[in-house]
Write an enzyme that holds these catalytic residues in place. Structure first.
Site, PDB file in Angstrom:
ATOM      1  N   ASN A  87      64.688   1.452  46.101  1.00 33.38           N
ATOM      2  CA  ASN A  87      63.572   0.612  45.651  1.00 33.38           C
ATOM      3  C   ASN A  87      62.336   1.033  46.445  1.00 33.38           C
ATOM      4  OD1 ASN A  87      61.762  -1.376  44.991  1.00 33.38           O
ATOM      5  ND2 ASN A  87      62.918  -3.057  45.931  1.00 33.38           N
TER       6      ASN A  87
ATOM      7  N   HIS B 149      63.990  -9.807  42.864  1.00 37.58           N
ATOM      8  CA  HIS B 149      63.910  -9.347  44.264  1.00 37.58           C
ATOM      9  C   HIS B 149      63.312 -10.468  45.120  1.00 37.58           C
ATOM     10  CE1 HIS B 149      62.816  -7.124  47.849  1.00 37.58           C
ATOM     11  NE2 HIS B 149      63.710  -6.223  47.474  1.00 37.58           N
TER      12      HIS B 149
ATOM     13  N   GLU C 188      61.200 -10.429  47.396  1.00 43.03           N
ATOM     14  CA  GLU C 188      59.744 -10.381  47.561  1.00 43.03           C
ATOM     15  C   GLU C 188      59.048 -11.021  46.358  1.00 43.03           C
ATOM     16  OE1 GLU C 188      59.590  -6.185  48.424  1.00 43.03           O
ATOM     17  OE2 GLU C 188      60.573  -6.602  50.327  1.00 43.03           O
TER      18      GLU C 188
ATOM     19  N   GLU D 256      71.016  -9.137  48.991  1.00 47.54           N
ATOM     20  CA  GLU D 256      70.025  -8.728  49.985  1.00 47.54           C
ATOM     21  C   GLU D 256      69.645  -9.935  50.840  1.00 47.54           C
ATOM     22  OE1 GLU D 256      67.785  -4.939  48.502  1.00 47.54           O
ATOM     23  OE2 GLU D 256      66.683  -6.705  47.883  1.00 47.54           O
TER      24      GLU D 256
ATOM     25  N   GLY E  34      63.739  -4.873  55.694  1.00 42.73           N
ATOM     26  CA  GLY E  34      62.603  -4.280  56.390  1.00 42.73           C
ATOM     27  C   GLY E  34      62.525  -4.673  57.861  1.00 42.73           C
TER      28      GLY E  34
HETATM   29  P1  13P Z   1      64.869  -2.176  53.415  1.00 42.10           P
HETATM   30  O1  13P Z   1      65.953  -1.145  53.142  1.00 42.10           O
HETATM   31  O2  13P Z   1      63.545  -1.575  53.751  1.00 42.10           O
HETATM   32  O3  13P Z   1      65.328  -3.211  54.378  1.00 42.10           O
HETATM   33  O4  13P Z   1      64.623  -2.944  51.999  1.00 42.10           O
HETATM   34  C1  13P Z   1      65.685  -3.465  51.308  1.00 42.10           C
HETATM   35  C2  13P Z   1      65.203  -3.916  49.984  1.00 42.10           C
HETATM   36  O5  13P Z   1      64.480  -4.890  49.870  1.00 42.10           O
HETATM   37  C3  13P Z   1      65.605  -3.135  48.807  1.00 42.10           C
HETATM   38  O6  13P Z   1      65.292  -3.802  47.621  1.00 42.10           O
END
Ligand code: 13P
Length: 252
Positions: free
Chosen positions: A9, A96, A98, A168, A174
């Protein structure tokens, strides 16, 4: 043995020329992936056509990071399923964290997109996961149960062949904090149980459940060795071929 899916992603990274160059370099690793593994990259909308062009004839599949729940019309800033399909997109990431946290997407809205994407023939990667506060207050299972049940409302058993769930945990995205392989596996096992309850054992057994949250070349193997972890949804480490290629080739 269940199928496996490794997806990158890219979030809001990679202008079209960068995406094109990256995709061309990833083809080699994707071609060496295991027979039961699908490799997916999810560029920003504007970068999708350049990536589709670059991966033509290769096993790499292209995903969108979002999609409208509407067919067409006066929805400024939105992108429809038909537009994605016409561009050659075959997967779409929905729900997601976010988008849930920053753009207020709730389970009912995500479910409308899930159903519409499936109706249109797109493969769906439905993201679920708890915040740190939810985990620490003992609400992990309740959150996953709700997100999975509501996200998959009115999705049929046969449509589930086109669905991947990505677990997730928000606190691992992140941050460099990965859930331990055991913690991730038990969340995946719980999700599989929820799917067995709302659909069937058979659907649950065949379902690909990806883990996402600080997946890196050095932790992918231990995550992928767990019984209920069938793939990864990778953010930061999907942005360089040096890091993403060994994740794609975790089986080597
Ligand atoms: P990271 O691998 O940067 O932690 O992100 C995970 C993510 O949100 C993938 O959709």
């Amino acid at each position: 043995m269940r199928n496996v899916c490794i997806a990158g992603n890219w979030k809001m990274n990679m202008i079209p020329s960068e995406g094109k160059a990256f995709a061309a370099q990833l083809i080699d690793a994707a071609s060496k992936a295991a027979e039961n593994e699908t490799v997916v990259v999810a560029p920003p909308f504007i970068t999708i056509p350049a990536v589709i062009e670059a991966v033509k004839g290769s096993p790499i599949k292209v995903a969108a990071q979002n999609m409208s729940d509407q067919a067409s019309g006066a929805f400024t800033g939105e992108v429809s399923a038909d537009m994605l399909l016409d561009a050659g997109v075959t997967y779409v990431i929905l729900g997601h964290s976010e988008r849930r946290a920053l753009y207020g997407e709730d389970d009912a809205f995500i479910n409308r997109k899930v159903r519409y994407a499936l109706e249109k023939g797109l493969n769906v990667i439905l993201c679920v996961g708890e915040t740190l506060e939810e985990r620490e207050s003992g609400r992990l299972e309740q959150v996953l149960q709700t997100q999975v049940t509501e996200g998959l409302k009115d999705v049929s058993a046969s449509q589930m062949a086109d669905v991947i769930i990505a677990y997730e945990p928000v606190w691992a995205i992140g941050t460099g904090k990965t859930a331990t392989a055991d913690d991730a596996n038990s969340a995946h096992s719980f999700i599989r149980g929820v799917v067995a309850d709302i659909l069937s054992e058979d659907v649950a057994n065949n379902l690909i459940i990806q883990y996402g949250g600080s997946v890196k070349p050095n932790n992918v193997k231990s995550l992928m060795s767990m019984e209920h972890i069938d793939g990864a949804l990778v953010g930061g480490a999907s942005l360089t071929v040096e890091q993403f290629a060994p994740i794609v080739q975790f089986n080597d």
